[in-house]
Design a protein around this motif. Structure first.
Motif, PDB file in Angstrom:
ATOM      1  N   SER A 469      45.932  20.108  45.653  1.00 42.75           N
ATOM      2  CA  SER A 469      45.168  21.351  45.531  1.00 42.75           C
ATOM      3  C   SER A 469      43.715  21.071  45.219  1.00 42.75           C
ATOM      4  CB  SER A 469      45.779  22.242  44.444  1.00 42.75           C
ATOM      5  OG  SER A 469      45.727  21.570  43.190  1.00 42.75           O
ATOM      6  N   PHE A 470      42.909  22.106  45.391  1.00 37.27           N
ATOM      7  CA  PHE A 470      41.482  22.051  45.082  1.00 37.27           C
ATOM      8  C   PHE A 470      41.104  23.367  44.403  1.00 37.27           C
ATOM      9  CE2 PHE A 470      37.014  22.901  46.190  1.00 37.27           C
ATOM     10  CZ  PHE A 470      36.417  21.778  45.632  1.00 37.27           C
ATOM     11  N   THR A 471      40.226  23.296  43.422  1.00 42.43           N
ATOM     12  CA  THR A 471      39.876  24.480  42.634  1.00 42.43           C
ATOM     13  C   THR A 471      38.530  25.053  43.060  1.00 42.43           C
ATOM     14  OG1 THR A 471      41.106  23.622  40.748  1.00 42.43           O
ATOM     15  CG2 THR A 471      39.525  25.381  40.309  1.00 42.43           C
ATOM     16  N   LEU A 472      38.511  26.357  43.308  1.00 38.01           N
ATOM     17  CA  LEU A 472      37.274  27.102  43.529  1.00 38.01           C
ATOM     18  C   LEU A 472      37.056  28.012  42.327  1.00 38.01           C
ATOM     19  CD1 LEU A 472      37.454  28.261  47.268  1.00 38.01           C
ATOM     20  CD2 LEU A 472      36.042  26.441  46.321  1.00 38.01           C
ATOM     21  N   VAL A 473      35.842  28.002  41.802  1.00 36.24           N
ATOM     22  CA  VAL A 473      35.526  28.820  40.625  1.00 36.24           C
ATOM     23  C   VAL A 473      34.470  29.843  41.009  1.00 36.24           C
ATOM     24  CG1 VAL A 473      34.736  28.818  38.232  1.00 36.24           C
ATOM     25  CG2 VAL A 473      36.051  26.872  39.119  1.00 36.24           C
ATOM     26  N   PRO A 474      34.858  31.109  41.163  1.00 36.95           N
ATOM     27  CA  PRO A 474      33.868  32.144  41.507  1.00 36.95           C
ATOM     28  C   PRO A 474      32.780  32.267  40.443  1.00 36.95           C
ATOM     29  CG  PRO A 474      36.107  32.980  41.765  1.00 36.95           C
ATOM     30  CD  PRO A 474      36.218  31.654  41.098  1.00 36.95           C
ATOM     31  N   THR A 475      33.173  32.185  39.167  1.00 35.15           N
ATOM     32  CA  THR A 475      32.187  32.248  38.083  1.00 35.15           C
ATOM     33  C   THR A 475      32.754  31.587  36.834  1.00 35.15           C
ATOM     34  OG1 THR A 475      30.867  33.689  36.663  1.00 35.15           O
ATOM     35  CG2 THR A 475      32.989  34.554  37.396  1.00 35.15           C
ATOM     36  N   PHE A 476      31.876  30.904  36.086  1.00 32.56           N
ATOM     37  CA  PHE A 476      32.240  30.326  34.794  1.00 32.56           C
ATOM     38  C   PHE A 476      31.935  31.301  33.651  1.00 32.56           C
ATOM     39  CE2 PHE A 476      31.744  26.642  37.509  1.00 32.56           C
ATOM     40  CZ  PHE A 476      32.737  25.774  37.076  1.00 32.56           C
ATOM     41  N   GLU A 477      31.241  32.386  33.959  1.00 34.56           N
ATOM     42  CA  GLU A 477      30.893  33.356  32.929  1.00 34.56           C
ATOM     43  C   GLU A 477      32.148  34.084  32.452  1.00 34.56           C
ATOM     44  OE1 GLU A 477      27.939  35.940  34.466  1.00 34.56           O
ATOM     45  OE2 GLU A 477      26.381  34.413  34.482  1.00 34.56           O
ATOM     46  N   CYS A 478      32.252  34.295  31.146  1.00 33.93           N
ATOM     47  CA  CYS A 478      33.456  34.902  30.595  1.00 33.93           C
ATOM     48  C   CYS A 478      33.123  35.653  29.317  1.00 33.93           C
ATOM     49  CB  CYS A 478      34.497  33.818  30.320  1.00 33.93           C
ATOM     50  SG  CYS A 478      36.102  34.470  29.788  1.00 33.93           S
ATOM     51  N   PHE A 479      33.712  36.846  29.137  1.00 31.73           N
ATOM     52  CA  PHE A 479      33.431  37.628  27.933  1.00 31.73           C
ATOM     53  C   PHE A 479      34.281  37.166  26.750  1.00 31.73           C
ATOM     54  CE2 PHE A 479      37.265  39.886  29.056  1.00 31.73           C
ATOM     55  CZ  PHE A 479      37.745  40.413  27.870  1.00 31.73           C
ATOM     56  N   ASN A 480      35.369  36.387  27.021  1.00 30.12           N
ATOM     57  CA  ASN A 480      36.207  35.871  25.943  1.00 30.12           C
ATOM     58  C   ASN A 480      35.504  34.706  25.235  1.00 30.12           C
ATOM     59  OD1 ASN A 480      38.695  37.456  26.275  1.00 30.12           O
ATOM     60  ND2 ASN A 480      38.789  36.461  28.284  1.00 30.12           N
ATOM     61  N   LEU A 481      35.811  34.529  23.956  1.00 28.11           N
ATOM     62  CA  LEU A 481      35.264  33.428  23.170  1.00 28.11           C
ATOM     63  C   LEU A 481      36.425  32.641  22.565  1.00 28.11           C
ATOM     64  CD1 LEU A 481      32.357  35.323  21.365  1.00 28.11           C
ATOM     65  CD2 LEU A 481      32.132  33.632  23.187  1.00 28.11           C
ATOM     66  N   CYS A 482      37.141  31.928  23.426  1.00 27.71           N
ATOM     67  CA  CYS A 482      38.307  31.168  22.981  1.00 27.71           C
ATOM     68  C   CYS A 482      37.839  29.842  22.372  1.00 27.71           C
ATOM     69  CB  CYS A 482      39.241  30.907  24.154  1.00 27.71           C
ATOM     70  SG  CYS A 482      39.821  32.428  24.959  1.00 27.71           S
ATOM     71  N   THR A 483      38.307  29.522  21.191  1.00 32.18           N
ATOM     72  CA  THR A 483      37.803  28.352  20.465  1.00 32.18           C
ATOM     73  C   THR A 483      38.149  27.036  21.138  1.00 32.18           C
ATOM     74  OG1 THR A 483      39.807  28.374  19.108  1.00 32.18           O
ATOM     75  CG2 THR A 483      37.886  29.549  18.246  1.00 32.18           C
ATOM     76  N   TYR A 484      39.199  27.032  21.968  1.00 38.21           N
ATOM     77  CA  TYR A 484      39.635  25.784  22.603  1.00 38.21           C
ATOM     78  C   TYR A 484      38.977  25.553  23.968  1.00 38.21           C
ATOM     79  CZ  TYR A 484      42.576  29.236  24.964  1.00 38.21           C
ATOM     80  OH  TYR A 484      43.013  30.336  25.658  1.00 38.21           O
ATOM     81  N   CYS A 485      38.188  26.497  24.474  1.00 42.11           N
ATOM     82  CA  CYS A 485      37.736  26.459  25.866  1.00 42.11           C
ATOM     83  C   CYS A 485      36.330  25.891  26.011  1.00 42.11           C
ATOM     84  CB  CYS A 485      37.786  27.872  26.448  1.00 42.11           C
ATOM     85  SG  CYS A 485      37.217  27.942  28.171  1.00 42.11           S
ATOM     86  N   ASN A 486      36.196  24.864  26.845  1.00 42.61           N
ATOM     87  CA  ASN A 486      34.864  24.356  27.197  1.00 42.61           C
ATOM     88  C   ASN A 486      34.537  24.651  28.652  1.00 42.61           C
ATOM     89  OD1 ASN A 486      36.575  22.622  28.470  1.00 42.61           O
ATOM     90  ND2 ASN A 486      35.738  20.743  27.572  1.00 42.61           N
ATOM     91  N   PHE A 487      35.253  25.631  29.214  1.00 35.03           N
ATOM     92  CA  PHE A 487      35.080  26.029  30.617  1.00 35.03           C
ATOM     93  C   PHE A 487      33.998  27.100  30.761  1.00 35.03           C
ATOM     94  CE2 PHE A 487      36.201  29.207  33.863  1.00 35.03           C
ATOM     95  CZ  PHE A 487      36.378  28.443  35.001  1.00 35.03           C
TER      96      PHE A 487
END
Length: 592
Positions: A469-487
């Motif tokens: 598989s291959f990943t496409l990311v439409p946007t990295f912007e996110c309103f969530n503030l998850c402490t574990y996420c560096n995405f």
């Protein structure tokens, strides 16, 4: 030229069309038959039992051929076409199976991970006798890109057809005209077909049995019905529909006559590359115009059809059935004693000739005036076959319910190998097997020849699966503030969203790399944000683009509403939800 080449005889074949599904991953501007996306609630998929019932009924009514063509369902098993062909041939070995356009062959080969030649050999072994030369429209890549983005390319169409010829498949050849093309497009298309036919003849191959000019039926075609772009279209950015050339409402009467006449001259059978038979599409043009075209080089009236869906969906009003006696009367009422009529096979062997009456009374003929058909099909009510519009409005054979019953694919992490004995490269609908496992559709596959089912529960659970598989990311912007996420990235006013050109370049790069699945992952836009709808639309567009390039999309962009899931449902093989971001999961029974 027609008289010199084939004489005065006009032929037809007694056949039935079986368009087993109208669900399709493509969005061709000229096609009103396919249903996907917003119209997915009108999608149908005939079960194998119904396909066989229609084939049996056709043969009982005197048909010598069934023509099987359909849309390209996004979750299709690579073995589907082979299964259908085997089942029909097993039950009706004497019925000629004219099946699967070059577009369908390409799709089936991709879904099976096979080269075109190998896939065609599978279809041949399954019982396919000949191929329709449809999905050609106008063989010009620039024009095709404007009206049918993602459609089979000219080079691919040529490859499928020429390979089919080399394997002994006879095919038809077609051309759609009267929409956006120029006379030069038409000329180039005819010459390309003539060159292909010449190549087949030089190699002692069957080549094209006939050429069928198909006038564009506009009234229900999306590109004819579409309104000019408004403010919302301007906001669509890179995913706005490209500007189409001027769309015409089909060919003029003069164009119809001229195109058939010129085709007769271009395909002069006395010269290399000639095609003996020029066919009239009565379902598009009607009986009266068909008579005129018989006087302009044509010599064949096509088939009785019984179930005609594609032209009917586009707005053709000439019915879905031509009875044998009606086709005979059409010829005899020309008033030309030199024009006789005969029933033929798919490959133009004569089945039965009918006497041409010497005297014609008025506009109708009695059976005493000539040896006419006594076919069971002559007395059948066309309504008994049902219609396309009845089928898409009926609750029977809904594609949506078929999809809902399918196996759900989930992603899990293996922390220990334990006693794993094998590895299986798995993907819904298209898998390469490193260990033997039965093909599965809808949880199990029914073998029409053995009348038995193989349950998924019989498959060993001690197996690890993976998907290239291959990943496409439409946007990295996110309103969530998850402490574990560096995405995630912080939300900006301008918006940092992947455009279509970038996505297309990435997909094209991976077409030959072994990748089969596209993972569409993104940061989440707030459920009440003004651009939430545009965010879901961007994911939809990427999934559609992935399908156009032959990949299966899997979307994982966070928790979605039912309506948002429905929008993505028609375009995805599977879907993730990132439920760890839903706070209400802390409560009991909050998610259903």
């Amino acid at each position: 030229m027609r008289s010199r080449a084939v004489g005065g005889e006009v032929t037809y074949v007694v056949n039935r069309n079986i368009n087993f599904t109208n669900v399709c991953v493509k969005r061709c501007g000229f096609c009103a038959f396919s249903r996907t996306g917003g119209k997915s609630d009108e999608g149908y998929f005939l079960p194998l039992e119904e396909i066989l019932r229609r084939a049996t009924e056709a043969q009982e009514l005197g048909a010598t051929e069934v023509c099987v063509q359909a849309g390209l369902p996004p979750n299709m098993q690579g073995s589907l076409y082979e299964t259908i062909a085997k089942a029909i041939k097993h039950r009706h070995p004497d019925l000629h199976l004219h099946a699967f356009s070059p577009e369908e062959v390409l799709w089936g080969a991709k879904r099976s991970n096979l080269a075109i030649r190998d896939y065609l050999l599978k279809l041949k072994d399954a019982g396919v006798d000949s191929l329709p030369g449809t999905s050609a429209e106008i063989l010009d890549n620039e024009l095709r890109a404007q009206v049918s983005k993602g459609r089979i390319s000219v080079e691919e169409w040529i490859h499928v057809v020429s390979t089919a010829h080399s394997l002994g498949f006879p095919t038809t050849s077609t051309m759609m005209f009267g929409f956006c093309e120029s006379p030069r497009h038409v000329a180039n298309h005819l010459i390309l077909l003539r060159d292909l036919q010449k190549r087949a003849q030089e190699s002692s191959q069957g080549g094209f049995t006939e050429f069928v000019p198909l006038g564009f039926v506009a009234s229900e075609a999306p590109m004819w019905r579409s309104e000019p772009a408004g403010p919302e279209a301007e906001d669509a950015g890179d995913f706005a529909t490209p500007q189409l050339p001027r769309v015409r409402p089909g060919p003029t009467g003069v164009e119809l006559l001229r195109t058939h006449a010129v085709a007769r001259l271009v395909f002069n059978p006395f010269l290399p590359g000639g095609i003996r038979n020029i066919q009239v599409s009565w379902v598009k043009e009607g009986f009266k115009v068909a008579q005129l075209l018989l006087a302009c080089g044509a010599n064949d009236l096509g088939g009785t059809l019984m179930n005609e869906s594609i032209s009917t969906a586009a707005g053709a009003t000439h019915g879905q059935l031509a009875r044998p006696k009606d086709l005979q009367n059409l010829v005899w009422s020309l008033g030309d004693p030199a024009r006789s009529v005969a029933q033929r096979s798919t490959c133009y062997e004569i089945v039965r000739r009918f006497q041409n009456p010497a005297v014609i009374v008025g506009s109708s003929l009695s059976e005493e005036q000539g040896e006419m058909s006594h076919s069971a099909l002559d007395v059948v009510d066309a309504k008994s076959f049902g219609s396309f519009h009845q089928l898409i409005s009926s609750p029977d054979h809904r594609f949506a319910s078929k999809r809902a019953s399918k196996r759900v694919t989930t992603n899990t992490t293996t922390t220990g190998l334990g006693g794993v004995r094998g590895v299986h490269l798995a993907r819904t609908g298209n898998a390469r097997h490193f260990s033997s496992e039965p093909d599965c559709m809808d949880g199990c596959v029914r073998d029409p020849l053995k009348n038995q089912e193989t349950s998924l529960s019989s498959v060993s659970r001690r197996r690890i699966t993976y998907s290239p598989s291959f990943t496409l990311v439409p946007t990295f912007e996110c309103f969530n503030l998850c402490t574990y996420c560096n995405f995630r990235k912080n939300i900006t006013k301008s918006g940092d969203w992947m455009d279509e050109a970038t996505a297309r370049a990435k997909l094209k790069l991976h077409q030959s790399s072994g990748v089969q699945e596209i993972l569409v992952m993104a940061g989440e836009v707030h459920p009440r944000a003004s651009n939430r709808n545009q965010w879901v639309g961007r994911a939809e567009s990427l999934c559609s683009l992935a399908l156009d390039y032959g990949f299966l999309p899997h979307t994982n962009i966070g928790p979605l509403s039912r309506s948002e899931m429905s929008r993505l449902f028609a375009l995805n093989a599977s879907m993730g939800l990132m439920l760890e971001t839903v706070s209400s999961l802390n409560g009991h029974g909050e998610v259903s």
